[in-house]
Scaffold this motif. Structure first.
Motif, mmCIF file in Angstrom:
data_model
loop_
_atom_site.group_PDB
_atom_site.id
_atom_site.type_symbol
_atom_site.label_atom_id
_atom_site.label_comp_id
_atom_site.label_asym_id
_atom_site.label_seq_id
_atom_site.Cartn_x
_atom_site.Cartn_y
_atom_site.Cartn_z
ATOM 1 N N GLU A 257 -83.389 9.945 112.440
ATOM 2 C CA GLU A 257 -82.853 11.117 111.740
ATOM 3 C C GLU A 257 -83.486 12.426 112.198
ATOM 4 O O GLU A 257 -82.909 13.497 111.992
ATOM 5 C CB GLU A 257 -83.064 10.962 110.228
ATOM 6 C CG GLU A 257 -82.213 9.892 109.573
ATOM 7 C CD GLU A 257 -82.730 8.475 109.789
ATOM 8 O OE1 GLU A 257 -81.943 7.516 109.681
ATOM 9 O OE2 GLU A 257 -83.937 8.327 110.073
ATOM 10 N N LEU A 258 -84.673 12.356 112.771
ATOM 11 C CA LEU A 258 -85.388 13.554 113.208
ATOM 12 C C LEU A 258 -85.604 13.494 114.709
ATOM 13 O O LEU A 258 -86.078 12.476 115.235
ATOM 14 C CB LEU A 258 -86.741 13.663 112.486
ATOM 15 C CG LEU A 258 -86.677 13.763 110.957
ATOM 16 C CD1 LEU A 258 -88.077 13.687 110.368
ATOM 17 C CD2 LEU A 258 -85.993 15.057 110.533
ATOM 18 N N ASP A 259 -85.287 14.573 115.394
ATOM 19 C CA ASP A 259 -85.372 14.627 116.852
ATOM 20 C C ASP A 259 -86.794 14.346 117.326
ATOM 21 O O ASP A 259 -87.734 15.064 116.968
ATOM 22 C CB ASP A 259 -84.920 16.014 117.321
ATOM 23 C CG ASP A 259 -84.913 16.144 118.840
ATOM 24 O OD1 ASP A 259 -85.070 15.120 119.530
ATOM 25 O OD2 ASP A 259 -84.768 17.276 119.319
ATOM 26 N N ARG A 260 -86.955 13.309 118.126
ATOM 27 C CA ARG A 260 -88.289 12.894 118.564
ATOM 28 C C ARG A 260 -88.959 13.953 119.430
ATOM 29 O O ARG A 260 -90.192 14.076 119.438
ATOM 30 C CB ARG A 260 -88.210 11.583 119.327
ATOM 31 C CG ARG A 260 -87.714 10.430 118.488
ATOM 32 C CD ARG A 260 -87.821 9.115 119.241
ATOM 33 N NE ARG A 260 -86.845 8.153 118.745
ATOM 34 C CZ ARG A 260 -86.754 6.913 119.189
ATOM 35 N NH1 ARG A 260 -87.548 6.483 120.145
ATOM 36 N NH2 ARG A 260 -85.843 6.087 118.692
ATOM 37 N N ALA A 261 -88.186 14.708 120.184
ATOM 38 C CA ALA A 261 -88.785 15.755 121.020
ATOM 39 C C ALA A 261 -89.514 16.778 120.159
ATOM 40 O O ALA A 261 -90.524 17.348 120.576
ATOM 41 C CB ALA A 261 -87.704 16.439 121.853
ATOM 42 N N ALA A 262 -89.009 17.010 118.947
ATOM 43 C CA ALA A 262 -89.643 17.961 118.037
ATOM 44 C C ALA A 262 -90.778 17.328 117.241
ATOM 45 O O ALA A 262 -91.769 17.998 116.920
ATOM 46 C CB ALA A 262 -88.602 18.542 117.082
ATOM 47 N N THR A 263 -90.650 16.037 116.914
ATOM 48 C CA THR A 263 -91.638 15.412 116.034
ATOM 49 C C THR A 263 -92.819 14.790 116.777
ATOM 50 O O THR A 263 -93.884 14.619 116.190
ATOM 51 C CB THR A 263 -90.973 14.333 115.170
ATOM 52 O OG1 THR A 263 -90.407 13.322 116.028
ATOM 53 C CG2 THR A 263 -89.880 14.931 114.298
ATOM 54 N N ALA A 264 -92.650 14.437 118.045
ATOM 55 C CA ALA A 264 -93.735 13.767 118.777
ATOM 56 C C ALA A 264 -95.007 14.612 118.835
ATOM 57 O O ALA A 264 -96.103 14.098 118.552
ATOM 58 C CB ALA A 264 -93.274 13.381 120.176
ATOM 59 N N PRO A 265 -94.938 15.916 119.191
ATOM 60 C CA PRO A 265 -96.173 16.712 119.203
ATOM 61 C C PRO A 265 -96.807 16.817 117.815
ATOM 62 O O PRO A 265 -98.033 16.787 117.690
ATOM 63 C CB PRO A 265 -95.695 18.083 119.702
ATOM 64 C CG PRO A 265 -94.413 17.819 120.410
ATOM 65 C CD PRO A 265 -93.782 16.687 119.679
ATOM 66 N N LEU A 266 -95.978 16.905 116.795
ATOM 67 C CA LEU A 266 -96.497 16.990 115.436
ATOM 68 C C LEU A 266 -97.177 15.683 115.035
ATOM 69 O O LEU A 266 -98.230 15.683 114.389
ATOM 70 C CB LEU A 266 -95.361 17.317 114.473
ATOM 71 C CG LEU A 266 -95.717 17.515 113.001
ATOM 72 C CD1 LEU A 266 -96.811 18.560 112.838
ATOM 73 C CD2 LEU A 266 -94.476 17.910 112.215
ATOM 74 N N GLY A 267 -96.585 14.555 115.440
ATOM 75 C CA GLY A 267 -97.207 13.259 115.149
ATOM 76 C C GLY A 267 -98.572 13.134 115.785
ATOM 77 O O GLY A 267 -99.512 12.586 115.180
ATOM 78 N N ALA A 268 -98.720 13.664 117.004
ATOM 79 C CA ALA A 268 -100.022 13.614 117.685
ATOM 80 C C ALA A 268 -101.058 14.445 116.938
ATOM 81 O O ALA A 268 -102.227 14.046 116.812
ATOM 82 C CB ALA A 268 -99.875 14.114 119.116
ATOM 83 N N GLU A 269 -100.643 15.588 116.410
ATOM 84 C CA GLU A 269 -101.576 16.431 115.671
ATOM 85 C C GLU A 269 -101.941 15.814 114.323
ATOM 86 O O GLU A 269 -103.078 15.941 113.856
ATOM 87 C CB GLU A 269 -100.975 17.826 115.473
ATOM 88 C CG GLU A 269 -100.854 18.621 116.769
ATOM 89 C CD GLU A 269 -102.205 18.744 117.470
ATOM 90 O OE1 GLU A 269 -103.023 19.573 117.054
ATOM 91 O OE2 GLU A 269 -102.437 17.980 118.435
ATOM 92 N N PRO B 207 -77.673 13.768 114.746
ATOM 93 C CA PRO B 207 -76.362 13.475 114.129
ATOM 94 C C PRO B 207 -76.439 12.397 113.047
ATOM 95 O O PRO B 207 -75.667 12.436 112.075
ATOM 96 C CB PRO B 207 -75.508 13.040 115.312
ATOM 97 C CG PRO B 207 -76.094 13.782 116.479
ATOM 98 C CD PRO B 207 -77.570 13.795 116.223
ATOM 99 N N ARG B 208 -77.367 11.462 113.180
ATOM 100 C CA ARG B 208 -77.470 10.381 112.199
ATOM 101 C C ARG B 208 -78.063 10.851 110.873
ATOM 102 O O ARG B 208 -78.020 10.123 109.875
ATOM 103 C CB ARG B 208 -78.301 9.232 112.765
ATOM 104 C CG ARG B 208 -77.593 8.509 113.912
ATOM 105 C CD ARG B 208 -78.435 7.384 114.485
ATOM 106 N NE ARG B 208 -78.718 6.342 113.506
ATOM 107 C CZ ARG B 208 -79.364 5.210 113.799
ATOM 108 N NH1 ARG B 208 -79.747 4.968 115.051
ATOM 109 N NH2 ARG B 208 -79.591 4.315 112.875
ATOM 110 N N ALA B 209 -78.600 12.058 110.853
ATOM 111 C CA ALA B 209 -79.202 12.579 109.620
ATOM 112 C C ALA B 209 -78.167 12.840 108.534
ATOM 113 O O ALA B 209 -78.518 12.973 107.361
ATOM 114 C CB ALA B 209 -79.971 13.861 109.916
ATOM 115 N N THR B 210 -76.891 12.920 108.908
ATOM 116 C CA THR B 210 -75.851 13.201 107.914
ATOM 117 C C THR B 210 -75.379 11.953 107.178
ATOM 118 O O THR B 210 -74.571 12.047 106.255
ATOM 119 C CB THR B 210 -74.642 13.853 108.600
ATOM 120 O OG1 THR B 210 -74.134 12.962 109.612
ATOM 121 C CG2 THR B 210 -75.025 15.178 109.248
ATOM 122 N N ALA B 211 -75.867 10.783 107.569
ATOM 123 C CA ALA B 211 -75.457 9.537 106.902
ATOM 124 C C ALA B 211 -75.859 9.571 105.432
ATOM 125 O O ALA B 211 -76.837 10.217 105.055
ATOM 126 C CB ALA B 211 -76.097 8.344 107.602
#
Length: 516
Positions: free
Chosen positions: A268-280, A377-381
């Motif tokens: 549901e959340l774009d990994r390109a945006a969340t990966a750096p945040l996950g590392a932090e 796109p799957r976030a709208t489910a």
């Protein structure tokens, strides 16, 4: 730290002019007393972006009246509470005035560090208030409530208004309702602003974003849970800095929950945006965990040392058994930073990383993600269907990990596999928590089952870690010519504990292995 207390009050609007609203107070208390008017001069401070006001926090330096000084007012429900939550009650922190022109004192800056994040605090509004107070007193002369009739002028701009504050003292909460009934009958109305500062700022004030309510989509399920963890970190930050008991642990858990949510809701959340945040988030959890891990190990070692039976006749300090135990205690205490002793739980200090620009940047990144979620796109489910799929996926992941670990022979390889299964159990538990918003009791029951598995695997990991730490200290003790018996007793105890948890895991897993 500053002086902390709770304040319960309600605000009302009145027409300009002091005599516009003066309700009949007869029968509300044994007697009333009018106090002499006072003039209050309050200079409010905030960041250039009005971050404090956006989170319903006020910071002011006020002269005049009987409580001159710096006042910090915090929402009682925490930074993430809605505007209506605990609306009548706030937490106040007071500090001395200090020198004129000086900035906010450090003890108040500590309380709001997670909001300010190193940004400058500067004057934003000055309010000059003429206040006339009426006290409602009981027969013993105690103040049940105080009614303040205020004439306020704001600078810059010169806006002026009248308002009434009713603050509860020793009276019961129902007294506020009784006073309100009289005020409304006299023509007053509940204030539309939470504070004088909010009214003075007007359109300049942009409230902080809240989590989605209600949750309708798969994406909102993810961001609602992330918002809860973000606000938990904000709320716990001052408690960690005050070194309150268990605050570091709870903040670490909120950090881990946020990171786990980024993994569970990767569809549901774009990994390109969340990966750096996950590392932090991983970095922050490690920073919070270093001291906490030492604390847990130290408390466990203290318990194990106390459990070691004394040899027959070892009733005096001079016996060989007691001497060996004391030598082991000193060595193990030194190995855990001086905390492996009996007594009240040790409270971990605030990690220095909380004053690091990296930590503040992490909070900024979380805030930005919640303000503009990187939905796929799957976030709208629909939320229920997507939440159930997420929970099932994480449960299946845990099932594979548990079964793979149990298939291994006892030893280091199985210990490592059980530790990895514990991480998967946390992830399954946290996705269950996130799903509770939309799936209700079914998800809550699943969360409880995953918590039981996590706790059993956690006991196994603690036993392995304690055994490993003691074995390392035993090697040094043996080289120094010390009796290894106390170390051997602890190692044997932890080996049996690990074996017991491994033996209990198959039955526990069979009872837990039915997702939703």
């Amino acid at each position: 730290m500053g002086r902390r207390f709770s304040e319960t009050e309600r605000k009302y609007e009145a027409g300009h002019g002091q005599g516009s609203v003066r309700p009949d107070l007869d029968g509300l208390a044994a007697r009333t007393r009018d106090l002499d008017p006072v003039r209050l001069d309050a200079l409010y401070h905030d960041t250039p972006r009005l971050t404090l006001a956006a989170h319903r926090v006020t910071l002011r330096r006020r002269t005049g009246g009987d409580d001159e000084g710096w006042h910090l007012k915090l929402p009682a429900g925490g930074f993430g509470a809605g505007a209506a939550a605990n609306a009548d009650t706030r937490t106040e922190v007071h500090a001395p005035l200090g020198r004129p022109g000086g900035g906010p004192p450090d003890e108040l800056r500590t309380e709001i560090a997670a909001l300010v994040r190193g940004r400058p605090l500067e004057p934003v509004v000055r309010l000059r208030t003429t206040r006339r107070r009426v006290l409602l007193l009981d027969a013993a002369g105690r103040t049940l409530a105080e009614i303040a009739y205020d004439e306020v002028v704001a600078e810059p701009g010169g806006a002026a208004w009248a308002e009434i504050e009713v603050e509860l003292g020793h009276g019961a909460p129902r007294l506020l309702d009784a006073v309100e009934e009289r005020l409304l009958a006299a023509g007053a109305r509940r204030s539309g602003s939470g504070s004088k500062l909010a009214r003075a700022l007007g359109a300049r004030l942009v409230p902080a974003p809240r989590g989605p309510d209600p949750v309708r989509t798969a994406g909102e399920t993810a961001t609602a849970y992330l918002h809860a963890q973000y606000t938990a970190i904000l709320d716990l930050d001052p408690a960690v800095r005050r070194t309150e008991e268990d605050a570091v642990h709870r903040m670490r858990v909120a950090t881990r929950r946020a990171r786990s949510a980024l993994k569970s809701f990767r569809a549901e959340l774009d990994r390109a945006a969340t990966a750096p945040l996950g590392a932090e988030l991983k970095w922050l959890a490690a920073a919070l965990g270093a001291e906490r891990d030492r604390e847990v190990l130290a408390e466990r070692l203290a318990r194990r040392l106390a459990e070691i039976p004394r040899p027959e006749g070892a009733g005096t300090a001079g016996t060989a058994g007691t001497a060996a135990q004391e030598a082991a205690r000193r060595r193990l205490t030194a190995a855990t930073g001086g905390t492996a002793t009996a007594g009240p739980p040790h409270t971990a200090g605030a990690p220095p990383e909380l004053d690091d620009a990296r930590y503040f940047a992490l909070l900024d990144a979380l805030e930005a993600l919640l303000a503009h979620p990187p939905y796929t796109p799957r976030a709208t489910a629909p939320a229920p269907r997507a939440a159930e799929a997420t929970v099932r996926r994480d449960h299946t992941r845990l099932r594979h990990a548990v079964e793979a670990a149990l298939a291994l022979p006892p030893g280091d390889t199985r210990d490592t596999a059980l530790h990895e299964a514990r991480k998967d159990a946390k992830r399954a538990r946290y996705s269950g928590e996130a799903a509770e918003t939309v799936l209700g009791p079914r998800a809550a029951a699943h969360t409880g089952r995953m918590k039981s598995v996590q706790q059993l695997l956690g006991e196994h990991q603690d036993a392995v870690m304690c055994r490993t730490a003691v074995a390392a200290v035993r090697t040094a003790a043996l080289a120094a010519g010390e009796d290894p018996a106390p170390y051997d007793a602890i190692i044997d105890r932890e080996r049996r504990t690990a074996a017991d948890t491994e033996a209990a895991l198959p039955d526990l897993w069979r009872s837990a292995d039915h997702p939703l």
